[in-house]
Design a protein around this motif. Structure first.
Motif, PDB file in Angstrom:
ATOM      1  N   GLU A 162      20.426 157.335   8.992  1.00 28.08           N
ATOM      2  CA  GLU A 162      20.528 156.775  10.121  1.00 28.08           C
ATOM      3  C   GLU A 162      20.085 155.126  10.365  1.00 28.08           C
ATOM      4  N   ARG A 163      19.018 154.805   9.491  1.00 27.91           N
ATOM      5  CA  ARG A 163      18.300 153.602   9.322  1.00 27.91           C
ATOM      6  C   ARG A 163      19.366 152.625   8.743  1.00 27.91           C
ATOM      7  N   ARG A 164      19.693 151.750   9.511  1.00 26.49           N
ATOM      8  CA  ARG A 164      20.744 150.654   9.077  1.00 26.49           C
ATOM      9  C   ARG A 164      20.261 149.075   9.364  1.00 26.49           C
ATOM     10  N   THR A 165      20.749 148.043   8.802  1.00 30.17           N
ATOM     11  CA  THR A 165      20.158 146.943   9.312  1.00 30.17           C
ATOM     12  C   THR A 165      21.099 146.570  10.530  1.00 30.17           C
ATOM     13  N   ILE A 166      20.212 146.162  11.662  1.00 30.82           N
ATOM     14  CA  ILE A 166      21.065 145.933  12.781  1.00 30.82           C
ATOM     15  C   ILE A 166      20.838 144.438  12.943  1.00 30.82           C
ATOM     16  N   ARG A 167      21.973 143.754  13.556  1.00 28.54           N
ATOM     17  CA  ARG A 167      21.967 142.403  13.693  1.00 28.54           C
ATOM     18  C   ARG A 167      22.136 142.007  15.148  1.00 28.54           C
ATOM     19  N   ALA A 168      22.101 142.874  16.077  1.00 27.15           N
ATOM     20  CA  ALA A 168      22.039 142.627  17.580  1.00 27.15           C
ATOM     21  C   ALA A 168      21.451 143.913  18.417  1.00 27.15           C
TER      22      ALA A 168
ATOM     23  N   ASN B  26      17.768 131.012  12.760  1.00 25.84           N
ATOM     24  CA  ASN B  26      18.168 131.572  14.014  1.00 25.84           C
ATOM     25  C   ASN B  26      19.480 132.529  13.891  1.00 25.84           C
ATOM     26  N   GLN B  27      19.079 133.717  12.887  1.00 28.34           N
ATOM     27  CA  GLN B  27      19.824 134.674  12.663  1.00 28.34           C
ATOM     28  C   GLN B  27      20.077 135.454  13.713  1.00 28.34           C
ATOM     29  N   ARG B  28      21.103 136.220  14.238  1.00 26.97           N
ATOM     30  CA  ARG B  28      21.477 136.976  15.568  1.00 26.97           C
ATOM     31  C   ARG B  28      20.416 138.169  15.484  1.00 26.97           C
TER      32      ARG B  28
ATOM     33  N   SER C 131      15.777 148.013  12.940  1.00 23.27           N
ATOM     34  CA  SER C 131      14.960 146.765  12.458  1.00 23.27           C
ATOM     35  C   SER C 131      16.223 146.087  11.650  1.00 23.27           C
ATOM     36  N   CYS C 132      15.926 144.897  11.322  1.00 20.81           N
ATOM     37  CA  CYS C 132      16.474 144.026  10.512  1.00 20.81           C
ATOM     38  C   CYS C 132      15.711 143.266   9.632  1.00 20.81           C
ATOM     39  N   PRO C 133      15.634 143.894   8.074  1.00 25.12           N
ATOM     40  CA  PRO C 133      14.644 143.126   7.129  1.00 25.12           C
ATOM     41  C   PRO C 133      15.367 141.646   6.958  1.00 25.12           C
ATOM     42  N   MET C 134      14.647 140.745   6.787  1.00 22.10           N
ATOM     43  CA  MET C 134      15.229 139.511   6.411  1.00 22.10           C
ATOM     44  C   MET C 134      14.185 138.712   5.249  1.00 22.10           C
ATOM     45  N   GLU C 135      14.971 138.250   4.407  1.00 21.65           N
ATOM     46  CA  GLU C 135      14.262 137.336   3.368  1.00 21.65           C
ATOM     47  C   GLU C 135      15.036 135.864   3.535  1.00 21.65           C
ATOM     48  N   GLY C 136      16.204 135.812   4.448  1.00 20.23           N
ATOM     49  CA  GLY C 136      16.505 134.459   4.939  1.00 20.23           C
ATOM     50  C   GLY C 136      15.918 133.748   5.776  1.00 20.23           C
TER      51      GLY C 136
ATOM     52  N   CYS D 175       6.451 138.283   3.061  1.00 12.40           N
ATOM     53  CA  CYS D 175       7.524 139.258   2.157  1.00 12.40           C
ATOM     54  C   CYS D 175       8.654 139.321   2.700  1.00 12.40           C
ATOM     55  N   MET D 176       8.802 139.660   4.093  1.00 12.10           N
ATOM     56  CA  MET D 176      10.014 139.450   4.836  1.00 12.10           C
ATOM     57  C   MET D 176       9.625 139.684   6.246  1.00 12.10           C
ATOM     58  N   PHE D 177      10.632 139.046   7.202  1.00 13.03           N
ATOM     59  CA  PHE D 177      10.466 139.030   8.513  1.00 13.03           C
ATOM     60  C   PHE D 177      11.138 140.376   8.962  1.00 13.03           C
TER      61      PHE D 177
ATOM     62  N   TRP E 178      27.260 145.738  11.817  1.00 15.92           N
ATOM     63  CA  TRP E 178      28.224 144.935  11.138  1.00 15.92           C
ATOM     64  C   TRP E 178      29.214 145.809  10.387  1.00 15.92           C
ATOM     65  N   TRP E 179      28.941 146.648   9.788  1.00 14.54           N
ATOM     66  CA  TRP E 179      29.827 147.366   8.986  1.00 14.54           C
ATOM     67  C   TRP E 179      29.133 148.619   8.424  1.00 14.54           C
ATOM     68  N   GLU E 180      30.321 149.633   7.870  1.00 23.30           N
ATOM     69  CA  GLU E 180      29.943 150.843   7.468  1.00 23.30           C
ATOM     70  C   GLU E 180      29.053 150.706   5.937  1.00 23.30           C
ATOM     71  N   ARG E 181      28.363 151.801   5.829  1.00 21.14           N
ATOM     72  CA  ARG E 181      27.326 151.672   4.728  1.00 21.14           C
ATOM     73  C   ARG E 181      28.242 151.356   3.593  1.00 21.14           C
ATOM     74  N   MET E 182      27.892 150.467   2.624  1.00 25.28           N
ATOM     75  CA  MET E 182      28.652 150.100   1.211  1.00 25.28           C
ATOM     76  C   MET E 182      27.605 150.602   0.184  1.00 25.28           C
TER      77      MET E 182
HETATM   78  C1  FMN Z   1      14.458 142.307   1.110  1.00 35.43           C
HETATM   79  C2  FMN Z   1      15.610 142.324   2.084  1.00 35.43           C
HETATM   80  C3  FMN Z   1      16.168 140.937   2.584  1.00 35.43           C
HETATM   81  C4  FMN Z   1      17.077 140.946   3.487  1.00 35.43           C
HETATM   82  N1  FMN Z   1      17.525 139.785   3.909  1.00 35.43           N
HETATM   83  C5  FMN Z   1      18.474 139.620   5.155  1.00 35.43           C
HETATM   84  C6  FMN Z   1      18.729 138.635   5.916  1.00 35.43           C
HETATM   85  O1  FMN Z   1      18.011 137.751   5.680  1.00 35.43           O
HETATM   86  N2  FMN Z   1      19.628 138.667   6.878  1.00 35.43           N
HETATM   87  C7  FMN Z   1      20.058 139.827   7.272  1.00 35.43           C
HETATM   88  O2  FMN Z   1      21.342 139.723   7.920  1.00 35.43           O
HETATM   89  N3  FMN Z   1      19.914 141.068   6.498  1.00 35.43           N
HETATM   90  C8  FMN Z   1      19.191 140.837   5.528  1.00 35.43           C
HETATM   91  N4  FMN Z   1      19.044 142.195   4.735  1.00 35.43           N
HETATM   92  C9  FMN Z   1      19.711 143.317   5.388  1.00 35.43           C
HETATM   93  C10 FMN Z   1      20.617 143.637   3.885  1.00 35.43           C
HETATM   94  O3  FMN Z   1      21.639 142.817   3.843  1.00 35.43           O
HETATM   95  C11 FMN Z   1      20.918 145.204   4.192  1.00 35.43           C
HETATM   96  O4  FMN Z   1      19.723 146.022   4.057  1.00 35.43           O
HETATM   97  C12 FMN Z   1      22.165 145.509   3.280  1.00 35.43           C
HETATM   98  O5  FMN Z   1      23.370 145.019   3.593  1.00 35.43           O
HETATM   99  C13 FMN Z   1      22.464 147.136   3.426  1.00 35.43           C
HETATM  100  O6  FMN Z   1      22.606 147.512   4.596  1.00 35.43           O
HETATM  101  P1  FMN Z   1      21.766 148.462   5.571  1.00 35.43           P
HETATM  102  O7  FMN Z   1      20.484 147.999   5.550  1.00 35.43           O
HETATM  103  O8  FMN Z   1      22.294 148.634   6.848  1.00 35.43           O
HETATM  104  O9  FMN Z   1      21.752 149.840   5.007  1.00 35.43           O
HETATM  105  C14 FMN Z   1      17.840 142.117   3.757  1.00 35.43           C
HETATM  106  C15 FMN Z   1      17.410 143.166   3.227  1.00 35.43           C
HETATM  107  C16 FMN Z   1      16.327 143.209   2.478  1.00 35.43           C
HETATM  108  C17 FMN Z   1      15.902 144.608   1.866  1.00 35.43           C
END
Ligand code: FMN
Length: 239
Positions: A17-23, A73-75, A186-191, A210-212, A224-228
């Motif tokens: 269930e844990r996915r990167t959420i962007r909104a 200013n990522q979403r 959560s949305c992890p970011m190194e951007g 390390c990351m936001f 934003w998309w199905e798991r790849m």
């Molecule tokens: C270290 C790290 C940095 C990431 N940086 C960004 C980011 O800056 N912006 C973003 O939208 N997603 C970022 N992501 C999310 C990844 O794109 C995401 O984990 C990957 O596409 C797999 O998708 P999932 O987390 O939904 O399984 C980052 C993930 C990690 C672990």
């Protein structure tokens, strides 16, 4: 056939269930939920148990605005009710070695080998000298020795950065899974701009973001998309 236990099924479902959420929805993250997730994160494994992480919860609206800008200013951060900087500290090792040695002593179980490990070996690994010169020297010598016998050679400044970021990222990963277990995302970011981030948070020498992590409840448009997943054979190998 070994059937998974109920606990294993629950764990695997949370991982799925844990996915990167962007909104995110605007609903706040309750303090109790945040505290439980942090408590779990602080139990992650770390190199030599040195726990080099720090979770900086950004509450000040002005700092938050600037942090969003630093994350371009990522979403994710733009919509999330909470933003956290997960910081990797390279210079906290001395305090933490002392803490471990004192704790073992208090518990009456301090052994000579532990005294040597946290009292002698850790300084040998972590001390870098001016401009990291000592670190480079240690790295070179250890590289030569490793031609003849197994030798620890994560000894340069660059190696220390890798070590502290590795452990810190495990803390962040545990935190994200705990959030999901609590029904949050959560949305992890190194951007982000690392220099500006360091300045904004007033981080000391040897500390880096390390990351936001943008945190909150996912909105309908957040995924934003199905798991790849790359083919398993690229990621798992037996030798
Ligand atoms: C270290 C790290 C940095 C990431 N940086 C960004 C980011 O800056 N912006 C973003 O939208 N997603 C970022 N992501 C999310 C990844 O794109 C995401 O984990 C990957 O596409 C797999 O998708 P999932 O987390 O939904 O399984 C980052 C993930 C990690 C672990």
């Amino acid at each position: 056939m070994i059937e998974p236990t109920e606990a294993a099924n629950t764990f695997h479902a949370i991982v799925e269930e844990r996915r990167t959420i962007r909104a995110f929805l605007p609903d706040p993250v309750p303090q109790e939920v945040l505290d439980r997730c942090l408590d779990s994160a602080l139990r992650a494994a770390s190199s030599s148990n040195l726990q080099p992480w720090e979770f900086v919860i950004i509450k000040n609206p002005e700092i938050r605005k600037q942090a969003n800008a630093i994350c371009f200013n990522q979403r994710g951060p733009e919509t999330a009710p909470m933003l956290i900087a997960v910081v990797a500290h390279r210079e906290t090792w001395k305090r933490h070695c002392r803490f471990i040695l004192d704790t073992l002593k208090e518990r009456g179980i301090l052994r000579k080998s532990q005294e040597q490990y946290w009292g002698r070996l850790m300084p040998l690994i972590y001390i870098q000298g001016p401009f990291g010169i000592l670190g480079c020297l240690k790295k070179t010598i250890s590289r030569v020795v490793s031609l003849f016998r197994p030798m620890h050679n994560m000894l340069s400044l660059a190696d220390l950065r890798v070590m502290t970021h590795k452990s810190t990222a495990l803390g962040a990963a545990t935190f994200m899974l705990a959030l999901r277990a609590e029904g949050f995302d959560s949305c992890p970011m190194e951007g982000f701009d690392p220099w500006r981030a360091k300045k904004l948070l007033g981080l000391p020498r040897g500390a880096e973001v390390c990351m936001f992590l943008a945190v909150g409840k996912r909105s309908e448009t957040g995924l934003w998309w199905e798991r790849m997943l790359v083919p398993r054979a690229w990621a798992v190998r037996e030798i």
